[in-house]
Write an enzyme that holds these catalytic residues in place. Structure first.
Site, PDB file in Angstrom:
ATOM      1  N   CYS A  67      -6.301  78.130 -31.269  1.00  0.00           N
ATOM      2  CA  CYS A  67      -6.354  79.570 -30.717  1.00  0.00           C
ATOM      3  C   CYS A  67      -5.127  80.151 -29.951  1.00  0.00           C
ATOM      4  O   CYS A  67      -3.928  80.061 -30.092  1.00  0.00           O
ATOM      5  CB  CYS A  67      -7.495  80.160 -30.333  1.00  0.00           C
ATOM      6  SG  CYS A  67      -7.921  81.793 -30.219  1.00  0.00           S
TER       7      CYS A  67
ATOM      8  N   HIS B  48     -11.641  77.642 -34.384  1.00  0.00           N
ATOM      9  CA  HIS B  48     -11.994  76.704 -33.473  1.00  0.00           C
ATOM     10  C   HIS B  48     -12.960  75.726 -33.771  1.00  0.00           C
ATOM     11  O   HIS B  48     -14.099  75.738 -34.137  1.00  0.00           O
ATOM     12  CB  HIS B  48     -12.851  77.659 -32.362  1.00  0.00           C
ATOM     13  CG  HIS B  48     -12.106  78.331 -31.496  1.00  0.00           C
ATOM     14  ND1 HIS B  48     -11.836  78.276 -30.216  1.00  0.00           N
ATOM     15  CD2 HIS B  48     -11.797  79.742 -31.762  1.00  0.00           C
ATOM     16  CE1 HIS B  48     -11.104  79.009 -29.656  1.00  0.00           C
ATOM     17  NE2 HIS B  48     -11.261  80.020 -30.690  1.00  0.00           N
TER      18      HIS B  48
ATOM     19  N   GLU C 119     -13.803  72.964 -32.187  1.00  0.00           N
ATOM     20  CA  GLU C 119     -14.433  72.504 -31.305  1.00  0.00           C
ATOM     21  C   GLU C 119     -15.854  73.080 -31.052  1.00  0.00           C
ATOM     22  O   GLU C 119     -16.853  72.800 -30.741  1.00  0.00           O
ATOM     23  CB  GLU C 119     -13.879  72.409 -29.991  1.00  0.00           C
ATOM     24  CG  GLU C 119     -14.092  73.908 -29.013  1.00  0.00           C
ATOM     25  CD  GLU C 119     -12.784  74.882 -29.557  1.00  0.00           C
ATOM     26  OE1 GLU C 119     -12.494  75.885 -29.025  1.00  0.00           O
ATOM     27  OE2 GLU C 119     -12.286  74.395 -30.699  1.00  0.00           O
TER      28      GLU C 119
END
Length: 222
Positions: free
Chosen positions: A86, A194, A196
């Protein structure tokens, strides 16, 4: 293998990444303050999401001049691994480690959603855990995530097989549905979604965990 997660003023996904590398994957992880310049102990550098320096000027434009970035560039030039997520992807383009730019979404709205992605290549350490052409679901959260490049740069990206992920549903207007790209060597990866945030089974989705696991398998045989 040791991970380093860079913390800029305004980073807000740094601890999320560290949770994956340190707590889920049990790998040594160091939080790297943006003024640090010695990252010689790090194998994989991650530039996390957030709003570095409040996203003043352009997203990532100020972070690109943080002292740590000269070391990150050297790290990448040595063939070591760098992941920008990002805002981290924006920093990678601003620093010249990746081509193109991330500009305002086509409808000028902030997008926070889950989106389908198509894995364009699985011959990278990052993506070896996926099938080529596999569709995965990852969260996105950005206001300036529309990938843009001139026709010449886009052609080079396609010719050099540098597009790693494409949107299955393009919410931000990115050219050619590009969601993530790598450098020609494949050791630097930038992506707007994302991984994660899709790495813990408690969240109901672990599609992103394969990205980190694939890298571990290549480097340390886990």
């Amino acid at each position: 293998m040791k991970f380093g997660v860079v913390v800029f003023p305004g980073s807000n996904c740094d601890r999320d990444v560290a949770y994956v590398t340190r707590d889920i994957l049990s790998q040594p992880t160091r939080m790297v303050w943006h003024q640090d310049t010695d990252i010689s102990d790090i194998d994989v550098i991650i530039l996390p999401g957030g709003f570095s320096y409040g996203d003043y000027l352009r997203c990532g434009a100020i972070a690109r001049f943080s002292p740590v970035m000269s070391s990150v560039i050297t790290h990448a030039q040595k063939g070591k691994f760098v992941l920008g997520i990002c805002n981290g992807f924006q920093v990678l383009t601003e620093s010249g480690l990746l081509p193109g730019a991330l500009i305002k979404n086509q409808d000028l709205h902030f997008i926070c959603d889950r989106v389908p992605l198509v894995v364009e290549r699985n011959d990278l350490p990052w993506t070896q855990g996926y099938q080529n052409g596999e569709q995965i679901i990852l969260p996105v959260a950005h206001g300036e995530g529309r990938f843009y490049a001139d026709d010449k740069t886009l052609a080079k990206l396609e010719d050099n097989n540098q597009v790693v992920f494409r949107y299955g549903e393009n919410l931000n207007g990115s050219l050619r549905d590009i969601a993530g790209i790598c450098n020609r060597e494949g050791n630097v990866l930038g992506m707007m979604p994302h991984p994660e945030r899709a790495s813990d089974a408690m969240l109901g989705n672990t599609d992103g965990l394969k990205l980190f696991q694939g890298l571990l398998e290549v480097l340390v045989g886990v």
